[in-house]
Design an enzyme around this catalytic site. Sequence first.
Site, PDB file in Angstrom:
ATOM      1  N   ARG A 142       0.874  -1.175   0.000  1.00 54.41           N
ATOM      2  CA  ARG A 142       0.000   0.000   0.000  1.00 54.41           C
ATOM      3  C   ARG A 142       0.906   1.219   0.000  1.00 54.41           C
ATOM      4  O   ARG A 142       1.666   1.413  -0.925  1.00 54.41           O
ATOM      5  CB  ARG A 142      -0.935  -0.071   1.229  1.00 54.41           C
ATOM      6  CG  ARG A 142      -2.142   0.848   1.138  1.00 54.41           C
ATOM      7  CD  ARG A 142      -3.097   0.636   2.301  1.00 54.41           C
ATOM      8  NE  ARG A 142      -2.504   0.965   3.591  1.00 54.41           N
ATOM      9  CZ  ARG A 142      -3.154   0.865   4.756  1.00 54.41           C
ATOM     10  NH1 ARG A 142      -4.394   0.416   4.795  1.00 54.41           N
ATOM     11  NH2 ARG A 142      -2.550   1.188   5.885  1.00 54.41           N
ATOM     12  N   HIS A 174       3.665  -1.032   8.276  1.00 54.78           N
ATOM     13  CA  HIS A 174       2.344  -1.511   8.674  1.00 54.78           C
ATOM     14  C   HIS A 174       2.167  -2.946   8.207  1.00 54.78           C
ATOM     15  O   HIS A 174       2.545  -3.294   7.086  1.00 54.78           O
ATOM     16  CB  HIS A 174       1.268  -0.621   8.044  1.00 54.78           C
ATOM     17  CG  HIS A 174      -0.086  -0.754   8.680  1.00 54.78           C
ATOM     18  ND1 HIS A 174      -0.323  -0.452   9.990  1.00 54.78           N
ATOM     19  CD2 HIS A 174      -1.275  -1.155   8.174  1.00 54.78           C
ATOM     20  CE1 HIS A 174      -1.598  -0.653  10.269  1.00 54.78           C
ATOM     21  NE2 HIS A 174      -2.202  -1.090   9.186  1.00 54.78           N
TER      22      HIS A 174
END
Length: 394
Positions: A142, A174
């Site tokens: 992402r 993340h």
Amino acid sequence: MGGWETGPVSSYPARAVVDLAAISANVRTLAAVAPTAQVMAVVKADGYGHGLVPVARAAIAGGATWLGVAQSDEALALRAAGFDGPILTWLYSPSGALRELIEADIDVSVAAPWALAAVVAAAREAGRTARIHLKVDTGLGRNGMLPPVFADVLDDALKAQAEGAVAVVGVWSHFAMADEPEHPSVPAQQEVFAEAVALATSRGAALEVRHLANSAATLTNPSAHYDLVRPGIALYGISPAPQLGGPRVFGLVPAMTLEAELVSVKEVPAGYGVSYGHAYTTPTATVLGVVPLGYADGIPRHASGSLPEHPGGPVQVGGRRLAVAGRVCMDQFVVDLGPGAREVAGDRVELFGTGADGGPLAEDWARAAGTIGYEIVTRLGVRVPRVYLNRPAV
């Protein structure tokens, strides 16, 4: 319990009651399972629908030392509200308010080469040093930089640091599957993260914080705690890994109770069609109640019901667990109260809450709608008043 605290008096026949003491307690629970790390309370998306500023105050009262938000406007709103501790923001475009963030002493994530260039330019324009956290994409796919790009941007950032434009204070990433702690992607991402941190340190970055753990990793993966954990959904008492257990399993207390008042109660015969399309037909003579919340308020239309195959979103009325009957409409939905029901207009309906009284949880609505608990609370519409209990004295 403390008294109810609200803004202007509202005649809206529904409300989201937010217990701020529950949020403070959840922060303490999360801090206890990550004793070597600071806690960044993630209060993005208007505090996951609970209210940005009230939630931030409650989180700090519970021991959080950082606040985290996605959008620049949220970070600036926190500063304007008087929060003077560290704040990180991480999602902005080339037209973002970078100078304003730097002037407000807000930490900024750098997740791409263009972002570093933009931050350096804004810092020079502001005449101040920008505090930056370099984000490495360890496998989520992402936002963030793949390791080769990260290495190049790190070098450029350290050059800008030598000139006084930025201070590289953090490296972060993340997880993709922290809610599945046994998944092989979890240690794989940690390995990539460790390599990025080692590279930054070897090239001279004096990192204040290394951070990787979201709610799920905070609760299930101590090896990922590093210097700072970033719980989001767990702050609000919703399980980040419902397949492993509900909030009680993790020592969390749901902070929001969504309730409404019945606005209509009437008897109907057997075989009576209910709501648009008559997806639900009464199996016997019964009593129907109308709840004044609908998809304009964030009640998912996917939680419509047609018994017995597809019960709708759950509600509790008079101590009974019932469900949405028929399609959820824009402003209302119907509940089959059952034959001989004694409810009247004005009686309370609980859509979700703490579960302590046997009522539904936000996660129950998520299952009914085929989604996750995060979406249930964050999509709650702005016209639903938030009522606050137990404001902290901060």
